[in-house]
Design an enzyme around this catalytic site. Structure first.
Site, mmCIF file in Angstrom:
data_model
loop_
_atom_site.group_PDB
_atom_site.id
_atom_site.type_symbol
_atom_site.label_atom_id
_atom_site.label_comp_id
_atom_site.label_asym_id
_atom_site.label_seq_id
_atom_site.Cartn_x
_atom_site.Cartn_y
_atom_site.Cartn_z
ATOM 1 C CB ALA A 1 -0.934 0.020 1.205
ATOM 2 N N GLY B 1 0.680 5.849 0.052
ATOM 3 C CA GLY B 1 -0.112 7.058 0.194
ATOM 4 C C GLY B 1 0.772 8.256 0.418
ATOM 5 N N GLY B 2 0.164 9.403 0.725
ATOM 6 C CA GLY B 2 0.917 10.627 0.883
ATOM 7 C C GLY B 2 1.873 10.592 2.049
ATOM 8 C CG MET B 3 2.163 9.820 6.831
ATOM 9 S SD MET B 3 2.377 11.594 6.992
ATOM 10 C CE MET B 3 3.130 11.691 8.616
ATOM 11 N N GLY B 4 3.365 7.760 3.320
ATOM 12 C CA GLY B 4 4.390 6.734 3.221
ATOM 13 C C GLY B 4 3.862 5.470 2.577
ATOM 14 C CE LYS C 1 1.115 5.105 8.105
ATOM 15 N NZ LYS C 1 -0.100 5.525 8.846
ATOM 16 C CG ASP D 1 -8.918 9.939 8.081
ATOM 17 O OD1 ASP D 1 -9.934 10.381 7.492
ATOM 18 O OD2 ASP D 1 -7.938 9.483 7.460
#
Length: 665
Positions: free
Chosen positions: A17, A19-22, A39, A133
């Site tokens: 996976a 995304g913007g954070m990692g 992560k 969230d």
């Protein structure tokens, strides 16, 4: 290819996976020799002190929560200036994926989901942590010891509360979260929001799960953030079977003023559970009376006027068996049928033979003259619940009705009690009611009947060598691991597992759209096995892939076996079954094969390619064969995509349907 090791301990294997954070990786913990989800912070975010703080806060927040419904943190560290979080590796799928596949869920299933999420939020809020969230993508439906457990993921936007509200660590007006699920105060960027913003988000999740829709349009969200004037559409307008009580529930759950909402996630979940329980069917018992005598209606209404007034009974009347079958279709919740034998057009015995096609749960009480014992014996052999003789003794009739209604109620309660386990609910509805209940109606089901249906065989490719190489226990575990992934996809689309044949499963689909549902189930089963193989790698049980054959047409179904020895099986047979089985043998790994004769029935909804004429294994018959590739994709509105209002980088993820761990923030 070089191996990357994080923190001198975790060997990165596969990225699952982003995304913007990692990114999320499957990694091997070399010390404990177990696989974990790791992560890893994105390189472009490392220089940002606020991003590093946010990343560290996520680890600290989750580490405080020792709750079975929160993804567990194993470790946190910094490797060559790159922060990382090590989490438990989960098997299953997130709620977003489930909703995209099924559209919406039943109130009972939603209630179970809310109860589990509420436990997680209660633990978080008790620790002064707000999630901020909460959404279906961050609710993971994990398979744990054969059960489905909801896990709350991604506390990347979590904040600690100070004195009952979020600590003032952010600039006023800065908005973070996923717009569709944010409370009005969160959309306005209020700094001192409290745990009730999560309660709002949970209500939006529940609304979408029940209806398949969001409570507010994109335009209404803007109005909601500015002046709070928008109202959610009543769920009962979208799903008529939902009650006005559900509408009232969401009026409170989605109140703009936090003081008017449910004040905790537990209160919300408890209120919804009570609502579901109160909405259980409590209406009058529905009784269908079949008789061609015109005065029967008046007589029944007079004799049972008290029960009618107190809504204990509700009567429906039909003039003959043919009319009665139509009335049953109009009233599928009918409990008991009271039928005369001698009637025009369709008599009571013919009706009795056909009633199971329309309602397999209904109990039939036959009424006839005392001298008509031969017909009564036939009726009892055909599965009649009981019989009464004319002239009717109404005390005897009421006692018989009470006994029949009790059996129907117990049976329906048995079915209903399985609903909280989603997999078992699907099996009961699709399997037990279609296979076991006909056997309860009497021995005539052994005679068989012709039906239209779709048959699919899903076979593990080249599994036989495993049976000679591994220990028996390991072979069975490996086989069942695959079936646990395949079977739910078949059941969720209305399939009935007819049997397991070695390393293959045979499923039958009946009813409206059975061919399309069968094709969709095969595509989904293949995709889920691919996703599991991707996630667990070459050493996993899922590397075999599947070969699938499917055919649709007329079948014979009935009970076969040695009745005298008490061994019967309820199954289907015929050319359609044989063709599906032979196509399975012909199929290569990850191929789904169907006959060209089904081309016109695909209705343009599926992609396929022609393989030409093939001679089926074990047959001299040649068949034009198609390979099913995929279902035609529907265009998704970009307004329904969830994204952070804060993130500057695109938040794209190529996550397969079965996820390894927490989705990205």
């Amino acid at each position: 290819m070089s191996v990357r090791r994080i923190g001198s301990r975790y060997v990165l294997e596969r990225k699952v996976a982003g995304g913007g954070m990692g990114a999320i990786w499957v990694a091997l913990d070399s010390q404990l020799q177990r696989r974990v989800a790791l992560k890893l912070m994105a390189p472009e975010r490392i220089a940002s002190s606020s991003a590093r703080y946010q990343f560290e806060q996520e680890a600290k927040a989750v580490a405080q929560l020792r709750n079975p419904h929160v993804v567990q943190i194993h470790d946190y560290g910094v490797d060559e200036d790159t922060p990382y979080i090590v989490m438990e590796l989960l098997e299953g799928e997130d709620l977003e994926t489930r909703l995209e596949r099924l559209g919406r869920l039943s109130p009972v299933v939603v209630s179970s989901l809310l109860n589990q999420v509420a436990r997680a939020l209660a633990a978080a809020h008790a620790s002064n942590i707000i999630h901020r969230d909460l959404k279906p993508a961050n609710l993971f439906l994990a398979r744990v010891d054969g059960q489905e457990v909801v896990k709350v993921l991604d506390f990347g936007l979590a904040r600690l509360m100070d004195g009952g509200s979020a600590a003032s660590t952010e600039q006023p007006g800065r908005v973070m979260g996923t717009p569709r699920y944010m409370s009005p105060e969160q959309m306005r960027g209020d700094v001192r929001i409290d745990h009730r913003t999560d309660v709002w988000s949970l209500a939006v999740v529940a609304y979408r799960a029940l209806t398949g829709r969001f409570p507010f349009s994109a335009d209404a969200l803007g109005e909601l953030s500015r002046n709070g004037g928008a109202l959610a559409e009543a769920p009962s307008l979208l799903v008529p079977e939902l009650s006005q009580g559900v509408d009232a529930f969401f009026t409170r759950a989605l109140a703009v003023d936090p003081a008017d909402r449910f004040q905790s996630a537990r209160e919300l979940a408890s209120a919804f559970a009570a609502l579901v329980e109160s909405c259980r069917p409590t209406q009058a018992s529905k009784i269908l009376v079949i008789d061609d005598e015109p005065d029967v209606q008046l007589l029944m209404k007079q004799r049972f006027r008290k029960q009618l007034r107190e809504r204990v009974y509700e009567f429906i009347f039909a003039s003959d068996g043919e009319d009665a079958l139509e009335k049953l279709r109009q009233h599928p919740d009918t409990d008991v049928v009271l039928s005369d034998i001698n009637m025009p057009r369709m008599d009571g015995l013919t009706f009795l033979a056909r009633v199971g096609e329309v309602n397999p749960l209904v109990k039939v009480i036959m009424v006839s003259a005392y001298s008509d014992m031969s017909n009564i014996r036939v009726a009892m052999n055909r599965g009649a619940f009981d019989f009464l003789v004319k002239p009717i003794d109404f005390q005897d009739l009421e006692a018989t009705l009470t006994k029949a209604l009790k059996q129907v109620t117990e049976l329906r309660q048995m079915v209903r009690s399985t609903e909280e386990n989603h997999l078992l609910r699907m099996f009961v509805n699709g399997g037990i009611l279609d296979r076991a209940l006909p056997l309860m109606r009497g021995p005539d089901v052994v005679d068989g009947e012709r039906v239209e249906a779709t048959v699919a065989f899903v076979d593990l490719k080249d599994f036989t060598p495993v049976t000679t190489q591994d220990q028996p226990e390991a072979v069975i575990r490996r086989l069942n691991a695959n079936f646990e992934v395949i079977v739910p996809e078949l059941l969720s689309r209305g399939g009935v597992v007819d049997k397991f044949v070695g390393d293959a499963v045979m499923a039958v689909f009946r009813g409206p759209g059975h061919l399309s549902r069968g094709l969709e189930a095969c595509l989904a089963a293949r995709q889920q096995i691919r996703a599991m193989a991707f996630r667990y790698g070459e050493a996993s049980p899922y590397v075999h892939g599947v070969s699938i054959g499917l055919d649709s047409g007329e079948l014979i179904r009935g009970s076969i076996g040695a009745k005298g020895l008490g061994r019967l099986d309820y199954t289907v047979l015929g050319a359609t079954v044989n063709t599906a089985a032979r196509l399975t043998v012909m199929a290569e790994r990850d191929q789904i094969l169907i006959g060209d004769h089904l081309r016109l029935r695909l209705e343009g909804g599926f992609e396929y390619r022609e393989l030409g004429s093939r001679c089926l294994p074990g047959s001299t018959q040649a068949l034009a064969v198609l390979e099913l590739l995929s279902r035609r994709e529907e265009r998704v509105s970009s307004s329904d995509q969830t994204a952070s209002m804060e993130a500057s980088a695109p938040r794209h993820s190529s996550v397969p349907p079965v996820l390894a761990a927490s989705k990205m923030e």
